[in-house]
Design a protein around this motif. Structure first.
Motif, short mmCIF file in Angstrom:
data_model
loop_
_atom_site.label_atom_id
_atom_site.label_comp_id
_atom_site.label_asym_id
_atom_site.label_seq_id
_atom_site.Cartn_x
_atom_site.Cartn_y
_atom_site.Cartn_z
N ASP A 32 0.72 -1.32 0.08
CA ASP A 32 -0.28 0.26 -0.32
C ASP A 32 0.97 1.51 0.06
O ASP A 32 1.38 1.32 1.12
CB ASP A 32 -1.15 0.27 1.48
N ARG A 33 0.63 2.06 -1.34
CA ARG A 33 2.28 2.99 -1.50
C ARG A 33 1.17 4.14 -0.41
O ARG A 33 2.18 4.68 -0.97
CB ARG A 33 2.22 3.25 -2.74
N TRP A 34 -0.03 4.36 0.19
CA TRP A 34 -0.42 5.49 0.55
C TRP A 34 -0.32 4.86 1.89
O TRP A 34 -0.76 6.19 2.50
CB TRP A 34 -1.84 5.52 0.53
N LYS A 35 0.21 3.84 2.50
CA LYS A 35 0.24 4.08 3.77
C LYS A 35 1.53 5.15 4.22
O LYS A 35 2.56 4.29 4.22
CB LYS A 35 0.01 2.26 4.04
N ILE A 36 1.41 5.58 6.16
CA ILE A 36 2.54 5.96 6.53
C ILE A 36 2.73 4.99 7.80
O ILE A 36 1.77 4.98 8.20
CB ILE A 36 1.92 7.32 7.04
N GLU A 37 3.93 4.92 7.33
CA GLU A 37 4.21 3.87 8.42
C GLU A 37 4.63 5.00 9.76
O GLU A 37 5.28 5.79 9.71
CB GLU A 37 5.41 2.65 8.05
N LYS A 38 4.83 3.95 10.67
CA LYS A 38 4.72 4.50 11.94
C LYS A 38 6.32 4.06 12.34
O LYS A 38 7.04 3.75 12.02
CB LYS A 38 3.98 4.11 12.91
N PHE A 39 7.00 5.07 12.72
CA PHE A 39 8.67 5.15 12.71
C PHE A 39 8.93 4.27 14.37
O PHE A 39 8.40 4.19 14.86
CB PHE A 39 9.28 6.62 13.29
N ASP A 40 9.86 3.50 13.96
CA ASP A 40 10.25 2.40 14.79
C ASP A 40 11.60 3.11 14.73
O ASP A 40 12.29 3.50 14.28
CB ASP A 40 10.71 1.60 13.26
N PRO A 41 11.76 3.48 16.41
CA PRO A 41 13.43 3.64 17.47
C PRO A 41 14.51 3.22 16.29
O PRO A 41 15.30 3.32 16.29
CB PRO A 41 12.69 3.72 18.84
N SER A 42 14.10 1.92 16.17
CA SER A 42 15.25 0.89 15.99
C SER A 42 16.02 1.74 14.52
O SER A 42 16.90 1.11 14.18
CB SER A 42 15.39 -0.27 15.31
N TRP A 43 14.97 2.36 13.52
CA TRP A 43 15.82 3.32 12.69
C TRP A 43 16.99 4.03 12.77
O TRP A 43 17.81 3.52 11.50
CB TRP A 43 14.72 3.61 11.90
N ASN A 44 16.98 4.69 13.89
CA ASN A 44 17.71 5.84 13.93
C ASN A 44 18.41 5.11 15.09
O ASN A 44 18.09 6.21 15.75
CB ASN A 44 17.22 6.60 14.03
N GLU A 45 18.78 4.28 15.93
CA GLU A 45 19.93 4.46 16.98
C GLU A 45 20.63 5.18 17.27
O GLU A 45 20.65 5.04 19.32
CB GLU A 45 20.54 3.21 17.24
N GLY A 46 21.41 5.53 16.88
CA GLY A 46 22.66 7.06 16.69
C GLY A 46 22.07 8.44 17.34
O GLY A 46 22.56 8.90 18.40
N GLY A 47 20.55 8.89 17.38
CA GLY A 47 20.58 9.98 17.53
C GLY A 47 20.36 11.01 16.19
O GLY A 47 20.46 10.47 15.33
N MET A 48 20.03 12.21 16.91
CA MET A 48 20.38 13.35 16.09
C MET A 48 22.12 13.85 16.87
O MET A 48 22.50 13.42 17.78
CB MET A 48 19.66 14.54 16.90
N LEU A 49 22.15 14.43 15.49
CA LEU A 49 23.69 14.62 15.98
C LEU A 49 23.89 16.27 16.43
O LEU A 49 24.82 16.62 16.97
CB LEU A 49 24.29 14.92 14.44
N ASP A 50 23.12 17.27 15.86
CA ASP A 50 22.73 18.55 16.91
C ASP A 50 21.15 19.28 17.40
O ASP A 50 20.42 17.96 16.95
CB ASP A 50 23.36 20.21 15.28
N VAL A 51 20.75 19.64 17.84
CA VAL A 51 20.03 20.00 18.62
C VAL A 51 19.38 21.07 17.28
O VAL A 51 20.04 22.22 16.81
CB VAL A 51 20.26 20.74 19.68
N THR A 52 17.81 20.82 17.55
CA THR A 52 17.61 21.83 16.79
C THR A 52 16.00 22.35 17.51
O THR A 52 15.47 21.34 18.37
CB THR A 52 16.64 21.00 15.79
N SER A 53 15.64 23.22 17.26
CA SER A 53 14.46 24.19 18.45
C SER A 53 13.76 25.08 17.10
O SER A 53 14.47 25.18 16.41
CB SER A 53 15.39 25.40 19.27
#
Length: 384
Positions: A32-53
């Motif tokens: 289903d190309r219109w389905k929005i998949e829920k984000f899985d934390p395992s996709w980005n285990e390292g976290g953010m490189l910089d602080v965004t505000s």
């Protein structure tokens, strides 16, 4: 590239769609190309490189509500690893990422959250924008109309009587809509937000009334239920509304007569010095001029005071009462005689009533018990 007989380089003609080869997953019915998949934390285990505000200001009347609702906003953002700060001194809200943040797009959602809070959207409704299926759009409508009266009238047209038009739009588009001041805040799917923006802009720009858009949306909703019309054009089913421009009669312009042409220029008006020379005021001293000016000022002031006093006293002057005339009476003598007769009649009735009230009931009963002499004589005569 190829070389011709003369040695010139000749390019091959470009083939459009050369790399558009079929992929194995194109025809997969399970995707289903219109389905929005829920984000899985395992996709980005390292976290953010910089602080965004992100930061936004809010109006003063929202300060008390935000202060009460801030704990719920803070706990909602904490689940996604985003910190928030409410600055009451500057009147601003700030959201920023932390080391625990995994979803890179959640900061954009948090920015939308504080924008909606500043535009008077309730906190429980604004927190829903953090979900992946929910999007938001803030439409600025103040710059679409210059005239303030027209803007207020068209904004009220969008709301409708008892908010009926707004409720109908919310049901048909599946979006939450809030009209506040110079903006319209809406929350929902991408398709619904696009429809809401078009309806709002058409209403404020006076292109189409929201009722016509509601009719079109209702027809579309009914057509979607029929699977046979899925691949057909729906324009023949949709109602078409033409804007009617009523030609109002223009006021007749009065034709001004052109003055006769004269080659000579108009006479020069007298200057201030010329007027003073003519009246003799030019040769007076400054002291006499100031005294005369002061006297004229005092006279104007006295006249103005008298006028104001007359206007104030006019409110206390009683109006003239019209004389009451009897409709049947023609002459004054007839009125007097009729009045005298009515008074005599009333006095006679009042006297009779007084006599009735002064009757002693005991005496009346005693008299009624004893037979009268006249009756007894008559009775004796009858026996004899």
């Amino acid at each position: 590239m190829e070389n011709d007989e003369n040695g010139a380089v000749q390019r091959k003609p470009k083939v459009k769609g050369k790399h558009d080869k079929p992929k194995p997953w194109d025809d997969d019915p399970d995707i289903d190309r219109w389905k929005i998949e829920k984000f899985d934390p395992s996709w980005n285990e390292g976290g953010m490189l910089d602080v965004t505000s992100f930061s936004t200001l809010f109006p003063r009347y929202r300060e008390k509500y935000l202060q009460d609702a801030w704990p719920s906003v803070k706990s909602a953002l904490k689940e996604y690893g985003v910190t928030c700060e409410l600055n009451l001194v500057e009147g601003s809200m700030t959201v920023s990422t932390t080391r625990k943040t995994r979803d890179p797009y959640i900061i954009v959602k948090a920015r939308d959250l504080i924008k909606l809070l500043s535009r008077s959207v309730p906190a429980p409704q604004a927190i829903k924008v953090l979900n992946d299926e929910m999007q938001c759009d803030i439409i600025k409508i103040s710059n679409l109309v210059r005239n303030k009266e027209k803007f207020i009238k068209r904004r009220q047209r969008l709301i409708g009587p008892n908010s009926s038009t707004l409720k109908a739009l919310e049901i048909l588009t599946g979006c939450y809509i809030l009209i506040q001041g110079n903006t319209v805040a809406s929350m929902g799917s991408f398709k619904g937000l696009k429809t809401v923006r078009r309806i709002v802009e058409d209403c404020i720009e006076n292109k189409m009334h929201p009722i016509f858009h509601i009719k079109i949306l209702m027809v579309r909703k009914e057509l979607e239920k029929d699977p046979t019309l899925a691949q057909e054009n729906w324009d023949r089913f949709l109602p078409k509304f033409k804007k009617k421009n009523v030609n109002q009669p223009k006021p007749k312009k009065s034709k001004k007569k052109k003055p006769e042409y004269t080659p000579l220029p108009p006479p020069q008006p007298p200057s201030k010095v010329d007027i003073q020379l003519a009246t003799g005021e030019y040769f007076l001293s400054d002291k006499v001029k100031s005294e005369r000016k002061w006297k004229e000022q005092q006279e104007r002031q006295a006249g103005k005071t008298a006028e104001n006093k007359r206007k104030r006293e006019a409110a206390f002057v009683p109006p003239e009462e019209p004389a009451i005339q009897h409709p049947k009476s023609d002459d004054g003598n007839k009125d007097v005689t009729a009045l005298a007769m009515s008074l005599k009649k009333k006095a006679k009735e009042y006297g009779k009533q007084k006599l009735i009230e002064n009757v002693n009931p005991e005496a009346y009963l005693a008299e009624s018990g004893e037979p009268s002499k006249k009756k007894s004589k008559k009775s004796k005569g009858s026996k004899s």
